[in-house]
Design an enzyme around this catalytic site. Sequence first.
Site, PDB file in Angstrom:
ATOM      1  N   LYS A  39       0.913  -1.029  -0.041  1.00 16.56           N
ATOM      2  CA  LYS A  39       0.177   0.079  -0.007  1.00 16.56           C
ATOM      3  C   LYS A  39       1.106   1.196   0.045  1.00 16.56           C
ATOM      4  O   LYS A  39       2.205   1.171   0.417  1.00 16.56           O
ATOM      5  CB  LYS A  39      -0.766   0.072   1.324  1.00 16.56           C
ATOM      6  CG  LYS A  39       0.075   0.003   2.667  1.00 16.56           C
ATOM      7  CD  LYS A  39      -0.919  -0.198   3.766  1.00 16.56           C
ATOM      8  CE  LYS A  39      -0.294  -0.310   4.847  1.00 16.56           C
ATOM      9  NZ  LYS A  39      -1.069  -0.692   6.303  1.00 16.56           N
ATOM     10  N   TYR A 282      15.175  30.932   5.470  1.00 16.28           N
ATOM     11  CA  TYR A 282      14.173  31.739   6.048  1.00 16.28           C
ATOM     12  C   TYR A 282      14.435  31.887   7.529  1.00 16.28           C
ATOM     13  O   TYR A 282      14.532  30.928   8.214  1.00 16.28           O
ATOM     14  CB  TYR A 282      12.838  31.130   5.634  1.00 16.28           C
ATOM     15  CG  TYR A 282      12.489  31.052   4.290  1.00 16.28           C
ATOM     16  CD1 TYR A 282      12.464  32.243   3.635  1.00 16.28           C
ATOM     17  CD2 TYR A 282      12.253  29.694   3.767  1.00 16.28           C
ATOM     18  CE1 TYR A 282      11.994  32.096   2.078  1.00 16.28           C
ATOM     19  CE2 TYR A 282      12.062  29.683   2.100  1.00 16.28           C
ATOM     20  CZ  TYR A 282      11.622  30.989   1.515  1.00 16.28           C
ATOM     21  OH  TYR A 282      11.499  30.737   0.389  1.00 16.28           O
TER      22      TYR A 282
HETATM   23  C1  LIG Z   1      -0.195  -1.673   7.053  1.00 11.65           C
HETATM   24  C2  LIG Z   1      -0.902  -2.938   7.420  1.00 11.65           C
HETATM   25  C3  LIG Z   1      -0.087  -4.277   7.517  1.00 11.65           C
HETATM   26  C4  LIG Z   1       1.426  -4.029   7.451  1.00 11.65           C
HETATM   27  O1  LIG Z   1       2.124  -3.597   8.501  1.00 11.65           O
HETATM   28  P1  LIG Z   1       3.552  -3.593   8.669  1.00 11.65           P
HETATM   29  O2  LIG Z   1       3.752  -3.279  10.282  1.00 11.65           O
HETATM   30  O3  LIG Z   1       4.147  -2.306   7.948  1.00 11.65           O
HETATM   31  O4  LIG Z   1       4.180  -4.837   8.562  1.00 11.65           O
HETATM   32  C5  LIG Z   1      -0.819  -5.161   7.861  1.00 11.65           C
HETATM   33  N1  LIG Z   1      -1.922  -5.264   7.901  1.00 11.65           N
HETATM   34  C6  LIG Z   1      -2.622  -4.407   7.612  1.00 11.65           C
HETATM   35  C7  LIG Z   1      -4.027  -4.568   7.991  1.00 11.65           C
HETATM   36  C8  LIG Z   1      -2.190  -2.982   7.400  1.00 11.65           C
HETATM   37  O5  LIG Z   1      -3.019  -1.937   7.258  1.00 11.65           O
END
Ligand SMILES: *Cc1c(COP(=O)(O)O)cnc(C)c1O
Length: 411
Positions: A39, A282
């Site tokens: 994702k 800045y």
């Molecule tokens: C993002 C996510 C993961 C992965 O988590 P990590 O800590 O990066 O391994 C797994 N399951 C769900 C439902 C997630 O949202």
Amino acid sequence: MAAGARRPARVFIDLDAIAHNARVLASLVAPARLCAVVKADAYGHGAVAAARAALEGGASELAVALVDEGAELRDAGIEAPILVLSEPGADAMAEVYSYGLVPTIYSLEGLALARRAARGRRLSRDAGPAPVEINLDTGMHRDGVDPEGLERLAPLLEDCRELELAGLWTHLAVAEETDREFTARQLERLGIALRLLSSLGISKPRRVHAANTAGAIAWPSSRLDMVRCGIGLYGYCPSPAVEAALSSQSAGGSADDLRPALSLSAQVSSVRDLKAGEAVSYGLKAPLAADSRVATVPLGYGDGIPRSFFTGGGEVLVKGRRRRLAGSVTMDQIMVDCEDDATVAPGDEVVLIGQQGGERLTANDWAGVLDTICYEVVTRIGPRVPRSYVRTGSAPRGEAARVGQSAGRGR
Ligand SMILES: *Cc1c(COP(=O)(O)O)cnc(C)c1O
């Protein structure tokens, strides 16, 4: 040409590191399967390339947060199973099966939408019931159906001829804190829900899963049928406690280490020699303590370096040495205090994440400065910084990082 592709600034992604990390995680959790979570553009690593590398290394499937993210992988020709980790809304759900994705549901509306989408499938393509997975909220309270809701949802799903319960899963809230009992309680609630389904006469979900990277490594009892790893694939442990759990389970050799896959570097665009007491950027916030050479580097908050990187005392590598910023981060540029090193010149490489000489900066170093976690650091490096993919073989970490930073190896 991608935005920024002509800039002397680059993210290098070591695909062999991702494949290696997938191999380490897959063998750690076997016989549970490894699902690679890609994702948010694979946490900033590039979803398509990262997904391919993870599958090559031993992941059996993929997970995304959004239907659009799954569609991107399909459009690139990736055929592995893809789970959507959130319940799609109406527009997204309507397309979920045409992309061959498996949606997660947790509401009655979600069930109705998935049913409509399943009916709309072209029958010639796939005659069997369409898969859905249910996310059960066992205590994180972000999303998912609560156990009472499951008691209503699951029988309705069972009665839908168009759909089948392909999986029941939950998400762990504190698995990276290995001393907290709450993870055990979440797993217990998942077990209770499974017994409830069976007492209601509902067909067993084809699989059950719970673990993220922290669970997969530090909570063997959470591995179940599959683990869903994101950050581990990209080479980071979610906490020092998880890192300790990993080394206690491995043979002890560096072959079992996770290797950070991402490095970030840029070339000095200009330098100027300033007198003690002068200040830069800045707000002219920090008068120089001594006469200094200050180097301007073409990356800024528009690329994901937060302004708090300066106030928090963030460092970068120039000529193998750690150097502080000389003033506030601007949208497109930062200025680095190179102190008395008069050899720093335009074109010199500046490493923000990665290795240079004997020094190394990681996303965890940034996380300490910025009061966040390595996840956010890598994920927020913006799309304006071009990604170059490199393969560094099974070289040990340091070598991998060095090759990763030598410009021009991209594909
Ligand atoms: C993002 C996510 C993961 C992965 O988590 P990590 O800590 O990066 O391994 C797994 N399951 C769900 C439902 C997630 O949202």
